[in-house]
Scaffold this active site. Structure first.
Site, PDB file in Angstrom:
ATOM      1  N   GLY A  42      33.338  39.904  -1.619  1.00  9.91           N
ATOM      2  CA  GLY A  42      34.365  40.142  -2.621  1.00  9.91           C
ATOM      3  C   GLY A  42      34.265  41.581  -3.098  1.00  9.91           C
ATOM      4  O   GLY A  42      33.171  42.063  -3.403  1.00  9.91           O
ATOM      5  N   GLU A 142      42.206  42.267  -5.636  1.00  9.59           N
ATOM      6  CA  GLU A 142      41.993  40.942  -5.035  1.00  9.59           C
ATOM      7  C   GLU A 142      42.213  39.850  -6.073  1.00  9.59           C
ATOM      8  O   GLU A 142      42.488  38.708  -5.717  1.00  9.59           O
ATOM      9  CB  GLU A 142      40.598  40.850  -4.421  1.00  9.59           C
ATOM     10  CG  GLU A 142      40.471  41.648  -3.138  1.00  9.59           C
ATOM     11  CD  GLU A 142      39.137  41.452  -2.442  1.00  9.59           C
ATOM     12  OE1 GLU A 142      39.116  41.477  -1.199  1.00  9.59           O
ATOM     13  OE2 GLU A 142      38.102  41.284  -3.129  1.00  9.59           O
ATOM     14  N   ASN A 186      42.204  53.626   0.504  1.00  7.80           N
ATOM     15  CA  ASN A 186      41.883  54.166   1.827  1.00  7.80           C
ATOM     16  C   ASN A 186      43.177  54.672   2.479  1.00  7.80           C
ATOM     17  O   ASN A 186      44.244  54.678   1.856  1.00  7.80           O
ATOM     18  CB  ASN A 186      41.151  53.141   2.697  1.00  7.80           C
ATOM     19  CG  ASN A 186      41.994  51.920   3.039  1.00  7.80           C
ATOM     20  OD1 ASN A 186      43.225  51.938   2.947  1.00  7.80           O
ATOM     21  ND2 ASN A 186      41.340  50.847   3.447  1.00  7.80           N
ATOM     22  N   ARG A 226      36.353  60.559   8.616  1.00 12.60           N
ATOM     23  CA  ARG A 226      36.712  61.941   8.251  1.00 12.60           C
ATOM     24  C   ARG A 226      36.330  62.285   6.819  1.00 12.60           C
ATOM     25  O   ARG A 226      36.655  63.361   6.336  1.00 12.60           O
ATOM     26  CB  ARG A 226      38.206  62.161   8.457  1.00 12.60           C
ATOM     27  CG  ARG A 226      38.640  62.147   9.925  1.00 12.60           C
ATOM     28  CD  ARG A 226      40.135  62.316  10.047  1.00 12.60           C
ATOM     29  NE  ARG A 226      40.829  61.139   9.529  1.00 12.60           N
ATOM     30  CZ  ARG A 226      42.110  61.117   9.167  1.00 12.60           C
ATOM     31  NH1 ARG A 226      42.824  62.223   9.251  1.00 12.60           N
ATOM     32  NH2 ARG A 226      42.670  60.014   8.729  1.00 12.60           N
ATOM     33  N   ASP A 255      33.892  49.664  -0.496  1.00  5.70           N
ATOM     34  CA  ASP A 255      33.237  49.182  -1.716  1.00  5.70           C
ATOM     35  C   ASP A 255      31.988  50.006  -2.029  1.00  5.70           C
ATOM     36  O   ASP A 255      31.693  50.271  -3.196  1.00  5.70           O
ATOM     37  CB  ASP A 255      32.870  47.706  -1.568  1.00  5.70           C
ATOM     38  CG  ASP A 255      34.094  46.820  -1.411  1.00  5.70           C
ATOM     39  OD1 ASP A 255      35.170  47.215  -1.911  1.00  5.70           O
ATOM     40  OD2 ASP A 255      33.977  45.751  -0.788  1.00  5.70           O
TER      41      ASP A 255
END
Length: 311
Positions: A42, A142, A186, A226, A255
């Site tokens: 999670g 989430e 991201n 990168r 995370d």
């Protein structure tokens, strides 16, 4: 009053059920895998472990059930020194199916939040003191958006640094960006949120501009191998990647980055230095199996930073 070194994180705990194989099966197909593991997962809980191992005093706000998976959660938080601010309910604790490619380490994930999918603003209000007493507050998507928004509102009104990890990227009001000192997506999440392809640094900068236009204080876009881009008005810095060994599994890298970044901010690090610390945290995590168990400790991260600077 916020405490130096203290981090509050709102999010979910799920049990990670990880399967290693050479590929995903097609619908209706059964294939043999090469490995299996079960452990704590999670995004919120993973980030809490990463922050705690990075030296922060962590409070974690969530919901869990009353079952075997909840026992894993409580055992994990006790072992890591995390203070749980959780409600236990009759809804089962959530779980995640994680496919991990057996040689490349890349992954595909299905998450069912379970009990944590019922998190609401009232749960966050019940733990408001933990947020107000922290130097940094972090959350993701989430759990329901209303809970994330309430946490960001409480933190902002208390002068607590806010870190918003919009993962998985979904539909929400832009007001969340305006409540966020740092938005940390991201590449794919940044593209989903802005409609701008993040295929190189120029694309990342354009996406960063779009996130700032939506109200974010700073866009911190993680770029996998990168590195990352630290982008705000008048400042755009490429955070280079670190090499800590062969890549084994990338599942918890994001995370690890968020948890390490939050911990560094909480002890007063310069934001760019905190991003570099987060990048090093993520680099170590991908050399290990699992999500929460792969998170490195502060001494390991600082050793990697020293080695990189000496080379």
């Amino acid at each position: 009053m916020s405490r130096e070194g203290a981090v509050a994180i709102l999010g979910i705990f799920v049990a990670d059920l990880a399967f290693r194989a050479g590929r995903l099966p097609a619908v209706g197909e059964t294939i043999l895998g090469s490995g299996f593991g079960i452990g704590p997962g999670g995004k919120g809980s993973n980030q809490s472990v990463a922050a705690a191992r990075s030296g922060a005093a962590v409070s974690f706000i969530s919901r869990i059930g009353r079952d075997t998976f909840a026992d894993i959660a409580l055992k994990t938080w006790t072992a890591e020194g995390i203070t749980p601010r959780v409600t236990q309910v009759d809804t089962p604790t959530g779980a995640a199916f994680i496919y991990v490619h057996e040689t490349r380490g890349d992954n595909a994930i299905i998450v069912v939040p379970g009990a944590a999918g019922e998190l609401c603003a009232a749960d966050v209000d019940a733990a408001a003191d933990a947020i107000r007493d922290s130097r940094v507050f972090a959350t993701q998507l989430e759990q329901p958006v209303d809970a994330a928004r309430r946490g960001l509102e409480i933190a902002r009104s208390a002068g607590v640094i806010t870190v918003f990890n919009p993962a998985p990227a979904g539909t929400f009001d832009d007001v969340l960006f305006g409540l966020s000192d740092y938005v940390v997506p991201n590449e794919s999440e940044a593209e989903a949120l802005t409609g701008i392809a993040v295929s190189d640094l120029d694309g990342a900068r354009r996406a960063g501009d779009a996130l700032i236009a939506k109200g974010a204080g700073t866009a911190l876009i993680t770029l996998g191998e990168r590195g990352a881009l630290f982008h705000r008005k008048g400042c755009s810095i490429h955070v280079p990647p670190f090499r800590a060994g062969a890549v084994v599994e990338t599942t918890g890298a994001g995370d690890a980055f968020v948890g390490g970044f939050a911990a560094a901010l909480a002890r007063g690090a310069d934001p760019v230095e905190a991003a570099i610390f987060g990048s090093a945290t993520a680099a170590i995590s991908v050399t290990r199996v699992g999500t929460a168990p792969a998170m490195p400790h502060r001494a390991e991260i600082e050793a990697l930073l020293r080695d990189q600077r000496a080379s």
